[in-house]
Design a protein around this motif. Structure first.
Motif, PDB file in Angstrom:
ATOM      1  N   ASP A  13      -2.438   7.961   9.811  1.00  0.00           N
ATOM      2  CA  ASP A  13      -2.383   6.604   9.277  1.00  0.00           C
ATOM      3  C   ASP A  13      -1.766   5.739  10.366  1.00  0.00           C
ATOM      4  O   ASP A  13      -0.548   5.684  10.517  1.00  0.00           O
ATOM      5  CB  ASP A  13      -1.534   6.568   8.004  1.00  0.00           C
ATOM      6  N   GLU A  72      -7.456   6.769   9.378  1.00  0.00           N
ATOM      7  CA  GLU A  72      -7.761   5.640   8.502  1.00  0.00           C
ATOM      8  C   GLU A  72      -8.280   4.472   9.336  1.00  0.00           C
ATOM      9  O   GLU A  72      -7.737   4.149  10.382  1.00  0.00           O
ATOM     10  CB  GLU A  72      -6.517   5.229   7.721  1.00  0.00           C
ATOM     11  N   ALA A 109      -9.281   2.779   3.769  1.00  0.00           N
ATOM     12  CA  ALA A 109      -8.215   2.980   2.782  1.00  0.00           C
ATOM     13  C   ALA A 109      -8.823   3.127   1.389  1.00  0.00           C
ATOM     14  O   ALA A 109      -8.363   3.936   0.580  1.00  0.00           O
ATOM     15  CB  ALA A 109      -7.227   1.828   2.825  1.00  0.00           C
ATOM     16  N   VAL A 112     -10.126   6.660   0.984  1.00  0.00           N
ATOM     17  CA  VAL A 112      -9.026   7.612   0.869  1.00  0.00           C
ATOM     18  C   VAL A 112      -8.424   7.553  -0.532  1.00  0.00           C
ATOM     19  O   VAL A 112      -8.244   8.575  -1.191  1.00  0.00           O
ATOM     20  CB  VAL A 112      -7.952   7.350   1.952  1.00  0.00           C
ATOM     21  N   ASP A 147       0.000   8.644   3.245  1.00  0.00           N
ATOM     22  CA  ASP A 147      -1.311   8.091   3.584  1.00  0.00           C
ATOM     23  C   ASP A 147      -2.036   8.986   4.589  1.00  0.00           C
ATOM     24  O   ASP A 147      -3.249   9.183   4.499  1.00  0.00           O
ATOM     25  CB  ASP A 147      -1.180   6.677   4.149  1.00  0.00           C
ATOM     26  N   CYS A 151      -5.454  11.084   3.962  1.00  0.00           N
ATOM     27  CA  CYS A 151      -6.609  10.996   4.856  1.00  0.00           C
ATOM     28  C   CYS A 151      -7.124  12.409   5.178  1.00  0.00           C
ATOM     29  O   CYS A 151      -8.334  12.667   5.159  1.00  0.00           O
ATOM     30  CB  CYS A 151      -6.202  10.249   6.124  1.00  0.00           C
TER      31      CYS A 151
END
Length: 179
Positions: A13, A72, A109, A112, A147, A151
């Motif tokens: 991320d 991302e 995003a 994800v 995050d 991913c």
């Protein structure tokens, strides 16, 4: 690729101040946590900050030996300057992965969040909670690490011969459908 062999995936991320990373292993349909963390850049000139991202991700790859990477994609902010800076941080991250010889997949995003939470507009706390649950973690990961792990989870679910792989064959996936 055998279903009994483990596949190690690094999720990233990217951010100019904080770049999150998360590594998981996929054994068949099971996902296992390996490591996660944050690369924090010091205040200062942009080139030095990008160098920290490049070198630190290189060290993460060298230490954990992932076979695949997922990053991302940058979204467009209201502030074009912020978008440009984020894009440069993302570029440094992608360069570190490519330099290490890793195939790099990219997810928005929205993709994800949809993959991990089931809602493309999920809040950060929802992503953190689902990552904790999916990887059976004892604590809640930081937002940036969560995050990045999300991913990697997205790539494990969608990129390994799933619909995400079709994108590399000239098809596009929108809303879970091929277009």
């Amino acid at each position: 690729m055998s279903h009994s062999s483990a596949i190690r995936i690094l999720g990233v991320d990217p951010g100019l101040r904080v770049t999150g990373f998360g590594i998981i292993e996929k054994h068949g349909q099971q996902l296992h946590y390996v490591a996660s963390g944050c690369i924090k850049t010091p205040d200062g000139e942009l080139p030095e900050r990008l160098k920290v991202i490049l070198q630190s991700l290189g060290e993460v790859v060298a230490q954990h030996q992932p076979q695949l990477a997922a990053v991302e994609k940058v979204f467009v902010n209201v502030n074009p300057q912020s978008t440009l800076l984020l894009g440069q941080a993302r570029g440094a991250a992608v360069c570190a992965l490519v330099q290490a010889g890793l195939p790099v997949a990219e997810y928005t995003a929205l993709q994800v969040k949809q993959s991990v939470v089931g809602n493309g507009h999920a809040a950060k706390e929802q992503v953190q909670a689902m990552v904790q649950r999916l990887l059976n973690l004892s604590g809640t990961p930081s937002p940036d690490a969560a995050d990045a792990l999300a991913c990697a989870i997205t790539h494990a679910h969608n990129g390994l011969g799933g619909m995400g792989a079709l994108a590399s064959q000239g098809f596009r996936v929108r809303g879970g459908r091929l277009i």
